[in-house]
Design an enzyme around this catalytic site. Structure first.
Site, PDB file in Angstrom:
ATOM      1  N   ARG A 182       1.023  -1.153  -0.132  1.00 47.77           N
ATOM      2  CA  ARG A 182       0.207   0.153   0.218  1.00 47.77           C
ATOM      3  C   ARG A 182       0.738   0.911   0.157  1.00 47.77           C
ATOM      4  O   ARG A 182       0.728   2.436   0.596  1.00 47.77           O
ATOM      5  CB  ARG A 182      -1.369   0.032   1.101  1.00 47.77           C
TER       6      ARG A 182
ATOM      7  N   GLU B   2      -4.612   2.827   6.479  1.00 47.12           N
ATOM      8  CA  GLU B   2      -4.480   3.140   5.257  1.00 47.12           C
ATOM      9  C   GLU B   2      -5.468   3.949   4.547  1.00 47.12           C
ATOM     10  O   GLU B   2      -4.991   4.553   3.339  1.00 47.12           O
ATOM     11  CB  GLU B   2      -4.909   1.403   4.913  1.00 47.12           C
TER      12      GLU B   2
ATOM     13  N   SER C 114     -11.686   0.055   3.420  1.00 46.13           N
ATOM     14  CA  SER C 114     -10.587  -0.490   4.468  1.00 46.13           C
ATOM     15  C   SER C 114     -10.072   0.387   5.132  1.00 46.13           C
ATOM     16  O   SER C 114      -9.058   1.898   4.400  1.00 46.13           O
ATOM     17  CB  SER C 114      -9.796  -1.370   3.416  1.00 46.13           C
TER      18      SER C 114
END
Length: 291
Positions: free
Chosen positions: A165, A284, A214
């Site tokens: 990520r 995130e 998320s």
């Protein structure tokens, strides 16, 4: 502000443009007419003015005080996907659904997972978006970015130093195009895989709620949702913000939550997980703007 051919709006509300439906305005919102318009604007813009790209607003908390400087939103001129053999070129404003559907129609397999990521190609490339065992690092060939100074650069996937990520794209650089590579496949089989992914998401995630997707990265050796559940956070609330009972790595706006409510709830979760397991969850979801 420099002259533009696209649309430049002062004090533009951002809440309608983000999935949480909360947050303050952009000082300026720029929707460029094309890549040349974007490049010329950034080249002429005072280097001291901050710039932020906005895709579909999925993995994002815009704080209630709004965002200083210029928010750049890539609209229809940047929403395209073209297949050529087993490669596909997409605009930075292309949705995951459009990218995956174009690949299916062209018989290009391996791109199906983009169907499940809420956002645009520009965001996927910057954040190394992924789902269901695949990520952008697995398929990216190269991307074209416009730097903060307006310079247009082509970058190979290896230049992005992808990790989980995260990419090495410079701050302020905006992805306007990306080329990805799949493998030859049968359109019917590709559609079946897309259907399987869509059904799995529908069954496990609160897709019809005001959410940011998320919330936390999976720590090494752990699943974020399992740590959150074990810490007793499923269904936890702060104001109108709630930890989803369906999937507790999702935060929800139940109606009129402020961005402060949502972010504070997220910090409550991090504190409880740290106390319960010793693991520090890493956000995130991006959090931008002024409180």
């Amino acid at each position: 502000m420099p002259p533009v051919r696209g649309r430049l709006t002062r004090s533009a509300p951002l809440a309608p443009l983000v999935w949480f439906k909360a947050g303050g305005p952009a000082e300026w919102l720029f929707e460029p007419a094309d890549a040349d318009d974007l490049s010329a604007f950034l080249a002429a813009l005072d280097p001291a003015v901050p710039v932020m790209a906005l895709g579909l607003g999925s993995n994002l908390i815009v704080r209630d005080g709004g965002v200083a400087g210029v928010v750049i939103r890539l609209g229809k001129p940047f929403a395209f996907a073209r297949a050529d053999g087993d490669t596909m070129t997409c605009g930075g404003g292309t949705s995951g659904i459009l990218a995956a559907s174009t690949a299916r129609d062209a018989g290009v397999a391996g791109i199906e997972f983009l169907r499940s990521i809420p956002g645009t190609v520009g965001g996927f490339v910057r954040m190394n978006g992924g789902a269901y065992g695949r990520e952008v690092a697995d398929i990216l060939v190269s991307c074209t970015v416009v730097g903060r100074d307006g310079t247009v650069t082509r970058m190979a996937a290896a230049d992005l130093d992808y990790t989980y990520r995260h990419s090495a794209l410079p701050d302020g650089a905006i992805v306007i195009e990306a080329t990805v590579r799949g493998t030859p496949g049968d359109p019917a089989a590709i559609q079946a895989e897309m259907d399987r992914i869509a059904a799995a998401r529908e069954a496990s995630q609160p897709l019809r709620a005001k959410t940011g997707g998320s919330t936390y990265k999976n720590p090494p050796g752990h699943k974020a949702w399992a740590l959150i559940d074990a810490a007793g956070c499923r269904g936890l609330t702060r104001g109108d913000a709630q930890v989803s009972e369906k999937h507790c790595n999702f935060l929800l706006n139940l109606g009129h939550a402020t961005s402060a409510d949502i972010e504070a709830l997220g910090e409550d979760v991090r504190a409880r997980v740290k106390a319960d397991s010793g693991v520090t969850l890493e956000w995130e979801i991006r959090r931008v703007g002024m409180a």
